[in-house]
Design an enzyme around this catalytic site. Structure first.
Site, short mmCIF file in Angstrom:
data_model
loop_
_atom_site.label_atom_id
_atom_site.label_comp_id
_atom_site.label_asym_id
_atom_site.label_seq_id
_atom_site.Cartn_x
_atom_site.Cartn_y
_atom_site.Cartn_z
N GLU A 501 0.82 -1.22 0.00
CA GLU A 501 0.00 0.00 0.00
C GLU A 501 0.85 1.26 0.00
OE1 GLU A 501 -3.00 0.01 -0.77
OE2 GLU A 501 -3.27 -2.15 -0.62
N HIS A 507 3.45 6.53 -5.12
CA HIS A 507 2.99 6.95 -6.45
C HIS A 507 2.25 8.28 -6.36
CE1 HIS A 507 1.26 5.17 -10.48
NE2 HIS A 507 2.02 6.22 -10.66
#
Length: 711
Positions: A501, A507
């Site tokens: 996660e 990202h």
């Protein structure tokens, strides 16, 4: 009174779209001002004054959402209509840039509501969700089916030659969004599209709410403690605490979102294992079965309206896979290898059952329990001896944060001054190696009532160079919370999930993109899981492991012999893991690979037929998600997209192997991955981003080795 004022504002906005007189504009402004006055205490109406525009969680609640939604839609409607009806010739700046800047209030309330509705949901959240689903669907249709607005987009699309690469990417994004939404349909077809979208929004919401209800209602209560043999005293105490909190006597077992339940690996009582498995496999079947049939038919109708043979074909127009044939090709290629491996594993498990003096045939509820015995025998590994070396705070600070510092040079500072929505949440400010600020990271690790199952990442504020915003990101997980005063000891899989996660979080945090629609994780579904899967491997990098895998009481590092067994055992049971995943991915594809004329009468029969069609109907290994609680595909945006986890694992395995061969955990590797992959979002062709990082397209070699399907 509020509804009347909101209606006035909406009417004023619509009038404004049809003319540009000063009187009309003033009327609209006055209407908006009235709404603002009536909602002066609603903090959602204005940007948060906190650093990074972090949400003021302590100052808003369910009572504030509806007014903010109403006003946000009205504001956005006025802005979009002004863009569509601008008498000046269409340009990139006066159309698409304006679109990117529009809807600030609606974006803010949507981010707050839809994030929190999955984290602290209750009956009121569910009521608002049900109410807003068709309203927001209609609002989206008002934008993407607006003929005048599409004409402007079409003009820009046809005259984009002089734009730079990122601007062209935005043009292409908007043009495809409009076309996929039905902008080229005639008026009658657009009306039909609106009906379908509204109904789909309601069905998706109902499916999701049924799952939330199931987490609360489909629990297993045990009154005889002896039935819990195999669990530790701490685990039993946790089940007792859960029961007491829910007002029940005994010990309460709550289901997680997958078909198989982690607790089955420890429970010795076979009858209880069967009871838990069947409760899991059959949950929400009565309520969600009819929804699945109706939803897939409507999706097929929508695809046909847009000129596609089925929903899966329609979906592939915005995926890296491009065609359903490419997806089925990779799934069907792996399916026989996975089932063959699973049958070999099953034979070993059956032998353990027989050797123990039992004569029953292996069933799904037996697999994980006896697989652990096989694992223990093969690797002489007791999971209970491993967990003490994975204490959560050590995993976070000495594992995850340590690895991210070594790879990217970033550091984390806890921010206790910022409000949170639940006491279990911790906030960190994230900094670059040079001390410059990146954004905020919220970590919400524990399971609780009102929180949806699984683990995920999302954003309250997304990065945008155009808007000058920095990211505010969160990760959610569902680790069982221990009894008060006890440490949180994580399983190997829970540690892996935490690293996964944060790959998504990185990202979002590292995004360096101008336009919001292209920023962060706003990529194709079959690319977005790549950064997260690539991040998983850092948890077992030797330097990282040595830094965090320490006994929570003594501080002693995990013994090398035990660590070797843990790492060696990760390829164990991969036939099972790959088969259950492929079964779910193929189910997802099959549900979306037929036309609207097909009539499905029985969900269970459809499932069985689909699995048999692909040679993966192996009873001891059920799909990771059965259709009735497959939220990814029927409520989570992954319709005809669950295959993406395998598709992107090809990228992840290839990328990690490449980094391992070039120094491993180094700033050089991290900085290049950040520059070419994590910072780019969807601002350029996704395969090109991978090639810029790797120097070539990925191959499946590393994936097959990782899953133990080849030597």
């Amino acid at each position: 009174m509020r509804k009347t004022l909101i209606a006035t504002t909406i009417a004023s906005a619509l009038i404004l779209s049809a003319c540009s007189s000063n009187d009309t504009q003033n009327m609209a402004k006055e209407g908006a001002a009235q709404v603002q006055d009536m909602n002066a205490n609603n903090v959602l109406f204005k940007p948060s004054p906190l650093q990074y525009m972090a949400p003021e969680f302590d100052k808003f609640g369910t009572k504030d959402y509806e007014a903010a939604f109403d006003a946000g839609i009205a504001q956005h409607t006025a802005q979009v209509q002004a863009i569509a009806n601008n008498p000046a010739p269409a340009t990139f700046e006066n159309t698409l840039v304006k679109m990117e800047l529009s809807g600030e209030l609606l974006n803010r309330v949507s981010a707050a509501f839809y994030n929190l509705s999955g984290l602290i949901s209750d009956a009121e959240y569910q009521r608002i969700d049900e109410k807003m689903a068709p309203v927001l669907s209609a609002h989206s249709d008002d934008i993407y089916l607006n003929g005048e607005l599409f004409k402007r987009v079409q003009t820009i699309y046809d005259n984009q030659d002089k734009l730079n690469a990122e601007d062209k990417r935005l043009v292409d994004f908007y043009y495809k969004q409009f076309v996929k939404a039905g902008a080229k349909l005639n008026d009658a077809e657009k009306a039909k599209m609106r009906e379908i979208n509204s109904e789909l929004a309601q069905l998706s919401t109902a499916f999701s709410q049924n799952i939330l209800k199931s987490f609360k209602e489909d629990v297993i209560v045990v009154t005889d403690k002896s039935e819990l043999a195999g669990l530790s005293e701490g685990e039993i105490a946790g089940l007792a605490a859960s029961a007491k909190k829910a007002g029940k006597d005994g010990y309460m077992i709550t289901l997680v979102n997958t078909t198989q339940q982690p607790i089955l690996s420890s429970l010795e009582n076979r009858d209880l294992r069967e009871r838990i498995f069947k409760a899991s496999a059959n949950r929400a079947a009565k309520t969600n079965g009819p929804i699945i049939i109706k939803e897939t038919n409507l999706r097929a109708q929508k695809a046909e309206l847009l000129g596609y043979k089925d929903w899966a074909s329609y979906v592939m127009t915005s995926r890296m896979a491009q065609t359903t044939e490419n997806v089925y090709g990779i799934l069907d290629d792996l399916a026989p290898k996975a089932v063959e491996k699973a049958k070999i594993e099953a034979a070993a498990i059956q032998k353990v059952i027989n050797d123990s003096g039992e004569s029953f045939e292996l069933k799904p509820w037996d697999w994980t329990f006896y697989a652990e015995k096989v694992r223990a025998e093969k690797y002489n590994l007791d999971p209970a001896l491993v967990k003490p070396y994975f204490e959560m705070q050590s995993v976070i600070h000495d594992g995850l944060f340590f690895a991210m510092n070594k790879l990217y040079g970033i550091t984390f500072k806890e921010r206790k001054d910022l409000p949170v929505y639940h006491e279990d949440v911790t906030v960190y400010e994230v900094f670059n190696a040079d001390g410059s600020a990146i954004g905020l990271f919220y970590l919400d690790p524990y399971a609780r009532e009102g929180k949806r199952g699984g683990a995920w990442m999302s954003a309250y504020v997304s990065e945008s160079g155009l808007k000058g915003t920095k990211p505010v990101i969160y990760n959610a997980q569902n680790i069982p919370k221990p009894a008060a005063g006890e440490p949180t000891l994580m399983t190997f899989d829970e540690v892996s999930t935490m690293f996964h996660e944060f790959g998504h979080a990185a990202h979002g945090l590292f995004s360096d993109v101008k336009y919001p629609s292209l920023a962060g994780t706003a990529t194709a579904r079959d690319f977005v899981e790549f950064p997260s899967q690539a991040n998983e491997d850092w948890m077992i990098e030797p330097t990282v492991l040595a830094n965090y895998a320490k006994h929570y009481k003594t501080g002693e590092p995990i013994p090398q012999a035990l660590l070797d067994k843990v790492l060696e055992s990760q390829k164990f049971n991969q036939g099972y893991g790959t088969t259950e995943y492929l079964a779910a991915a193929l189910l997802d594809m099959e549900w979306h690979s037929f036309g609207s004329d097909k009539k499905v009468a029985d969900v269970q029969k459809f499932e069985q037929d689909a699995l048999e069609k692909h040679g993966i109907a192996y009873y001891p290994v059920p799909p990771r998600y059965k259709s009735n609680f497959f939220s990814h595909t029927f409520a989570g945006g992954y319709s005809a997209g669950y295959y993406a986890y395998l598709w992107t694992e090809v990228f992840a395995a290839d990328a990690f192997a490449h980094m391992e061969n070039n120094g491993g955990l180094t700033r050089k590797n991290g900085d290049k991955f950040r520059k070419e992959i994590l910072s780019k979002g969807n601002s350029r062709d996704l395969m090109q981003s991978y090639i810029e990082f790797r120097g070539q397209k990925p191959t499946t070699d590393a994936l097959l080795k990782r899953r133990g399907l080849v030597e």
